[in-house]
Design an enzyme around this catalytic site. Structure first.
Site, PDB file in Angstrom:
ATOM      1  N   HIS A 204      36.002 -15.926 -46.872  1.00 48.12           N
ATOM      2  CA  HIS A 204      35.622 -17.361 -46.819  1.00 48.12           C
ATOM      3  C   HIS A 204      34.192 -17.500 -47.328  1.00 48.12           C
ATOM      4  CE1 HIS A 204      35.525 -21.416 -44.562  1.00 48.12           C
ATOM      5  NE2 HIS A 204      34.385 -21.327 -45.238  1.00 48.12           N
TER       6      HIS A 204
ATOM      7  N   HIS B  61      31.416 -20.140 -49.871  1.00 50.47           N
ATOM      8  CA  HIS B  61      31.132 -21.285 -50.742  1.00 50.47           C
ATOM      9  C   HIS B  61      30.196 -20.805 -51.848  1.00 50.47           C
ATOM     10  CE1 HIS B  61      32.676 -24.201 -47.727  1.00 50.47           C
ATOM     11  NE2 HIS B  61      32.291 -23.243 -46.898  1.00 50.47           N
TER      12      HIS B  61
ATOM     13  N   LYS C  37      43.414 -24.883 -48.444  1.00 58.46           N
ATOM     14  CA  LYS C  37      42.421 -25.127 -47.410  1.00 58.46           C
ATOM     15  C   LYS C  37      42.617 -26.504 -46.803  1.00 58.46           C
ATOM     16  CE  LYS C  37      38.870 -24.632 -44.833  1.00 58.46           C
ATOM     17  NZ  LYS C  37      37.556 -24.059 -44.926  1.00 58.46           N
TER      18      LYS C  37
ATOM     19  N   HIS D 119      39.976 -25.393 -41.440  1.00 59.20           N
ATOM     20  CA  HIS D 119      38.717 -25.736 -40.773  1.00 59.20           C
ATOM     21  C   HIS D 119      39.134 -26.371 -39.447  1.00 59.20           C
ATOM     22  CE1 HIS D 119      34.377 -26.912 -40.666  1.00 59.20           C
ATOM     23  NE2 HIS D 119      34.884 -27.626 -39.677  1.00 59.20           N
TER      24      HIS D 119
ATOM     25  N   HIS E 203      36.217 -19.262 -39.598  1.00 61.45           N
ATOM     26  CA  HIS E 203      34.918 -19.291 -38.924  1.00 61.45           C
ATOM     27  C   HIS E 203      34.998 -19.722 -37.459  1.00 61.45           C
ATOM     28  CE1 HIS E 203      35.391 -23.400 -40.243  1.00 61.45           C
ATOM     29  NE2 HIS E 203      34.941 -23.195 -41.452  1.00 61.45           N
TER      30      HIS E 203
ATOM     31  N   ASP F 199      31.466 -17.465 -44.613  1.00 59.15           N
ATOM     32  CA  ASP F 199      31.165 -18.902 -44.695  1.00 59.15           C
ATOM     33  C   ASP F 199      29.745 -19.115 -45.216  1.00 59.15           C
ATOM     34  OD1 ASP F 199      31.604 -21.617 -44.609  1.00 59.15           O
ATOM     35  OD2 ASP F 199      31.190 -21.809 -42.472  1.00 59.15           O
TER      36      ASP F 199
HETATM   37  C1  NCD Z   1      30.154 -25.729 -45.392  1.00 60.50           C
HETATM   38  C2  NCD Z   1      29.534 -26.282 -46.680  1.00 60.50           C
HETATM   39  O1  NCD Z   1      28.324 -26.510 -46.711  1.00 60.50           O
HETATM   40  O2  NCD Z   1      30.267 -26.457 -47.663  1.00 60.50           O
HETATM   41  N1  NCD Z   1      29.215 -25.904 -44.327  1.00 60.50           N
HETATM   42  C3  NCD Z   1      29.165 -25.209 -43.180  1.00 60.50           C
HETATM   43  O3  NCD Z   1      28.353 -25.550 -42.323  1.00 60.50           O
HETATM   44  N2  NCD Z   1      29.930 -24.172 -42.982  1.00 60.50           N
HETATM   45  C4  NCD Z   1      31.452 -26.380 -45.136  1.00 60.50           C
HETATM   46  C5  NCD Z   1      32.256 -25.694 -44.081  1.00 60.50           C
HETATM   47  O4  NCD Z   1      32.763 -24.598 -44.271  1.00 60.50           O
HETATM   48  O5  NCD Z   1      32.405 -26.265 -42.992  1.00 60.50           O
HETATM   49 ZN    ZN Z   2      33.067 -22.900 -45.071  1.00 63.01          ZN
END
Ligand code: NCD
Ligand code: ZN
Length: 356
Positions: free
Chosen positions: A25, A27, A111, A148, A186, A259
């Site tokens: 996971h 971003h 997702k 999520h 997460h 995450d």
């Molecule tokens: C994530 C993001 O910034 O894209 N933020 C986070 O706090 N984890 C989005 C997410 O996974 O909830």
């Molecule tokens: Zn995330």
């Protein structure tokens, strides 16, 4: 297995050699942030599940394929990294598009963001029943659902949103789709630990490096600390202890998902700061520190490199990574001329450093 594999997960004094891990996971963002951030994930992990919450979100096969190209374009040709793409579920998503994406190898999973739950989730699902036809199709074709797990009702206290989600939403999904593979992403609560433990083999969970280290006090230590703010928000200490216990227990349905979610410094240090912690630069080192503190370094390899691929039904990586026991100072600030990001562990010194 090679000779090297015999010392996997063992601490040979100075070094820790692990089968190369994956991040289930992450971003990576887009544009300048992608160009800056992707390298940190690619240098540690062979594969990563790439979150689709771009603006606009990744909802089509074409968008998924194009995003995958943009990721590969910012990495060196010999990076050896494989991005595993995900489709962002919306109320209107077409099951046919999802199936095409899965069967053509563009999408590994879908997702589910409840609309409004977190960063860039405005187009998410407003009522989980609306995606029942998609979930049915995913169950049939064997495509995992990544969740999520927070309800979004303003009536529900932010610290309770994950626990309420288990009852109100996840239970229904598991009941109606008993063969659907689901990853509760997460996780932050003892409730989720117990829920996943009690569930059958189709439910797994990822645990971040930061939720193993911070509790909710971290956001208020001597003042407001935006860099400790993420979603799901860190909970009480007892929840963190439950996460540490299960992550280091060797349970095969709990595995690594950072995450890592970079945001520019000014967007976190703001009157309405973004949620997200940028842990990618030293993620593996952070997990190693936690596992060592728990006396479980020998279990890190299962959590980081074996349980994830087994759950997804993918082969284990063949290569290895080495962590050197070496003081590793994490900078206060990272980035480029154009982007400034404060990493997780900023200003701290970790005990491990990834070699190479
Ligand atoms: C994530 C993001 O910034 O894209 N933020 C986070 O706090 N984890 C989005 C997410 O996974 O909830
Ligand atoms: Zn995330």
């Amino acid at each position: 297995m090679s000779d090297a594999s015999e010392q996997h997960g063992t601490d040979s004094g100075a070094d820790l050699v692990l089968r190369q891990p994956d991040d289930w996971h992450v971003h990576l963002r887009d544009d300048a942030m992608l160009a800056f951030a992707a390298r940190y994930t690619a240098r540690q992990f062979a594969r990563a599940i790439i979150m689709p919450n771009l603006v606009p979100p990744v909802t089509t096969v074409a968008a998924g394929a194009a995003y995958r190209e943009r990721i590969m374009a910012v990495l060196p040709e010999d990076s050896g990294f494989t991005p595993l793409m995900t489709a962002y579920l919306t109320d209107e998503i077409d099951p046919g598009e999802i199936e095409t994406g899965f069967k053509s190898g563009v999408f590994t999973a879908c997702k589910l963001y409840p609309a409004g739950a977190t960063t860039n989730s405005a187009s998410g699902v407003t009522d989980v029943r609306k995606i029942w036809p998609v979930l049915e199709r995913m169950e049939t074709i064997g495509m995992p659902l990544l969740v999520h797990g927070e309800v979004v009702s303003p009536d529900i206290d932010i610290f309770d949103r994950e626990a309420v989600f288990l009852e109100q939403v996840l239970s229904l999904v598991l009941r109606d789709f008993p063969a659907l593979k689901v990853v509760l992403e997460h996780i932050t609560t003892e409730d989720s630990v117990q829920f996943v433990e009690a569930a059958g083999p189709t439910l797994g969970a990822t645990i971040t490096a930061h939720h193993l280290r911070i509790d909710r006090n971290a956001m208020f230590q001597g003042g407001l600390r935006p860099h400790a703010y993420c979603l799901p928000v860190a909970k009480r200490r007892r929840h963190r202890e439950a996460l540490r216990k299960i992550a280091t227990s060797g349970h095969p349905r709990f595995f690594l998902g950072t995450d890592s979610a970079p945001h520019p410094k000014h967007e976190k240090e703001s009157a309405c700061g973004c949620a997200g912690i940028f842990s990618a630069p030293a993620a593996l080192e952070s997990y190693a520190q936690t596992f060592e503190e728990e006396g479980a370094l020998d279990r890190l390899e299962g959590f980081a490199s074996e349980f994830g691929p087994r759950f997804y039904g993918l082969p284990l990586n063949e290569g290895t990574v080495t962590l050197n026991r070496q003081p590793h100072a994490i900078p206060e600030l990272m980035g480029t001329d154009a982007i400034h990001v404060v990493p997780f562990h900023a200003g701290e010194t970790l005990a491990w450093r990834l070699a190479g």
